[in-house]
Design an enzyme around this catalytic site. Sequence first.
Site, PDB file in Angstrom:
ATOM      1  N   GLY A 252      12.130 -37.321  77.508  1.00  0.00           N
ATOM      2  CA  GLY A 252      13.132 -36.579  76.748  1.00  0.00           C
ATOM      3  C   GLY A 252      13.080 -36.896  75.263  1.00  0.00           C
ATOM      4  O   GLY A 252      13.251 -36.013  74.415  1.00  0.00           O
ATOM      5  N   THR A 253      12.834 -38.150  74.954  1.00  0.00           N
ATOM      6  CA  THR A 253      12.782 -38.549  73.544  1.00  0.00           C
ATOM      7  C   THR A 253      11.675 -37.785  72.824  1.00  0.00           C
ATOM      8  O   THR A 253      11.867 -37.306  71.695  1.00  0.00           O
ATOM      9  CB  THR A 253      12.535 -40.074  73.447  1.00  0.00           C
ATOM     10  OG1 THR A 253      13.577 -40.743  74.161  1.00  0.00           O
ATOM     11  CG2 THR A 253      12.500 -40.542  72.008  1.00  0.00           C
TER      12      THR A 253
ATOM     13  N   ASN B 259      25.590 -37.995  77.581  1.00  0.00           N
ATOM     14  CA  ASN B 259      25.104 -38.967  78.564  1.00  0.00           C
ATOM     15  C   ASN B 259      26.130 -40.041  78.907  1.00  0.00           C
ATOM     16  O   ASN B 259      26.091 -40.622  79.978  1.00  0.00           O
ATOM     17  CB  ASN B 259      23.803 -39.619  78.088  1.00  0.00           C
ATOM     18  CG  ASN B 259      23.868 -40.047  76.647  1.00  0.00           C
ATOM     19  OD1 ASN B 259      24.043 -39.231  75.748  1.00  0.00           O
ATOM     20  ND2 ASN B 259      23.754 -41.340  76.414  1.00  0.00           N
TER      21      ASN B 259
ATOM     22  N   GLN C  60      20.554 -34.543  80.282  1.00  0.00           N
ATOM     23  CA  GLN C  60      21.502 -34.905  81.349  1.00  0.00           C
ATOM     24  C   GLN C  60      21.985 -33.689  82.130  1.00  0.00           C
ATOM     25  O   GLN C  60      22.529 -33.839  83.224  1.00  0.00           O
ATOM     26  CB  GLN C  60      22.717 -35.647  80.761  1.00  0.00           C
ATOM     27  CG  GLN C  60      22.389 -36.991  80.149  1.00  0.00           C
ATOM     28  CD  GLN C  60      21.967 -38.049  81.181  1.00  0.00           C
ATOM     29  OE1 GLN C  60      22.093 -37.859  82.403  1.00  0.00           O
ATOM     30  NE2 GLN C  60      21.447 -39.162  80.701  1.00  0.00           N
TER      31      GLN C  60
ATOM     32  N   SER D  22      14.047 -34.020  80.888  1.00  0.00           N
ATOM     33  CA  SER D  22      13.278 -35.230  81.189  1.00  0.00           C
ATOM     34  C   SER D  22      13.194 -35.411  82.701  1.00  0.00           C
ATOM     35  O   SER D  22      14.212 -35.289  83.396  1.00  0.00           O
ATOM     36  CB  SER D  22      13.986 -36.425  80.545  1.00  0.00           C
ATOM     37  OG  SER D  22      13.320 -37.620  80.868  1.00  0.00           O
TER      38      SER D  22
ATOM     39  N   THR E 105      -4.790 -35.456  77.330  1.00  0.00           N
ATOM     40  CA  THR E 105      -4.975 -35.197  78.758  1.00  0.00           C
ATOM     41  C   THR E 105      -3.650 -35.360  79.492  1.00  0.00           C
ATOM     42  O   THR E 105      -2.909 -36.315  79.258  1.00  0.00           O
ATOM     43  CB  THR E 105      -6.050 -36.153  79.334  1.00  0.00           C
ATOM     44  OG1 THR E 105      -7.240 -35.958  78.570  1.00  0.00           O
ATOM     45  CG2 THR E 105      -6.323 -35.880  80.794  1.00  0.00           C
TER      46      THR E 105
ATOM     47  N   CYS F 123      19.635 -46.793  76.514  1.00  0.00           N
ATOM     48  CA  CYS F 123      18.839 -47.022  75.307  1.00  0.00           C
ATOM     49  C   CYS F 123      19.566 -47.883  74.280  1.00  0.00           C
ATOM     50  O   CYS F 123      18.960 -48.366  73.339  1.00  0.00           O
ATOM     51  CB  CYS F 123      18.448 -45.701  74.665  1.00  0.00           C
ATOM     52  SG  CYS F 123      17.484 -44.705  75.788  1.00  0.00           S
TER      53      CYS F 123
END
Length: 401
Positions: free
Chosen positions: A71-72, A150, A178, A198, A236, A324
Amino acid sequence: MEVYFDNNATTRVLPEVAEAMLPFYSQYYGNPSSIHRFGSDVGRRIEEARAQVAGLLGSADPVEVIFTSCGTEGDNAAIRGMLEARPDKRHIVTTKVEHSAVLGLCQHLEKKGYRITWLSVDQDGALDLAELSAALSDDTALVSIMWANNETGVIFPIEKIGALTRAKGIPLHVDAVQAAGRVPIDVSALPVDLLTISGHKLHAPKGVGALYVRRGITFPPFLIGGHQERNRRAGTENVAGIVGMGIAAEIALGRLSTDCVEVMKLRDRLEALLLASCPDSRVNGQNQERLPNTSNISFRYLEGESMLVLLDQQGICASTGSACTAGSAEPSHVLRAMNVPADWLQGAVRFSLSRFNTEAEVDYVNEQVPAIVQRLQGLSALGRLGNQRRPQDDRSAAGGR
Ligand code: PLP
């Protein structure tokens, strides 16, 4: 008993997902960019996963989905991409309650000379749309606002936000990390231009995410190198992760309406029980529309961190806020933005549930929490005072249940 109530930090990988991923490590390990069949078959499987993720986002066109690593990355790519695509614009609008993936980047950009408008929220966690509207200008490169918070689960009115940004021709990025898999998302019906999700928040593994970019939006490549992801994100692919995310997205979509109701029942039971058994407690953001799985409860006069340690000793996993920012002594920026009074601020605990939780677990948590709260409030001078002053008066003064 072991109870995992920290699903906003991360979720358990579904068995179906893990099973679908395994062959892509040992059997189908070709490089999807290879010309030979061993590789191109894998490439086809990535396209299937892209369609599955597009399905979770409503009727997105699969070409609008770019796989990322988390997600970041999606949040950073969306914001940086819009700044690069609109180099003459130096202003960003966001909120004070974003996840650090947006907040931290915008703080960084502010230091680099961009002007940031940090929209405030009220004590329930709601945005003021008039403030948003007033902030938009010819210089605004983009608006980045989260779908669901979140920490509190509070949901922002994305449709109304998008109507305002559309009217001004300003791109809207939505952090739906979320929200995805927990509430319905339909990008075809919403004025949203970019949207981040995410994998590990929706029962897929860590290390994979996706960024939706509406067709027609100029979006420069954000990893430069090979031709992967239609030249937008070179490198990749994390094939197994992508396959897993596709399956998780498909399952989430199929179960959305039932899971939502079931999880909300558990969450509501948890809140009702805890508020009844812990006199000095309140739910943050309770008056707003919220994610069905999230409950942020403040236990007055105590330290959320101490509570987590004691909960952990009883086998209960919860958190004080974002994973986080765990370990920082600072009170939550989200609750501060909501003007949560000082004696309620430190004692906030986030319980976030999933389809794997049960009523027995909720009841177990309710058996354990009151004694822990009483013990910690007993240790706090203010808590002892509060206990003497009790009951009802203070609770309602501070926003009540
Ligand atoms: N945005 C929100 C709202 C989140 O809750 C999180 C993670 O907690 C992120 C972004 C970052 O996602 P990831 O952990 O996949 O980088």
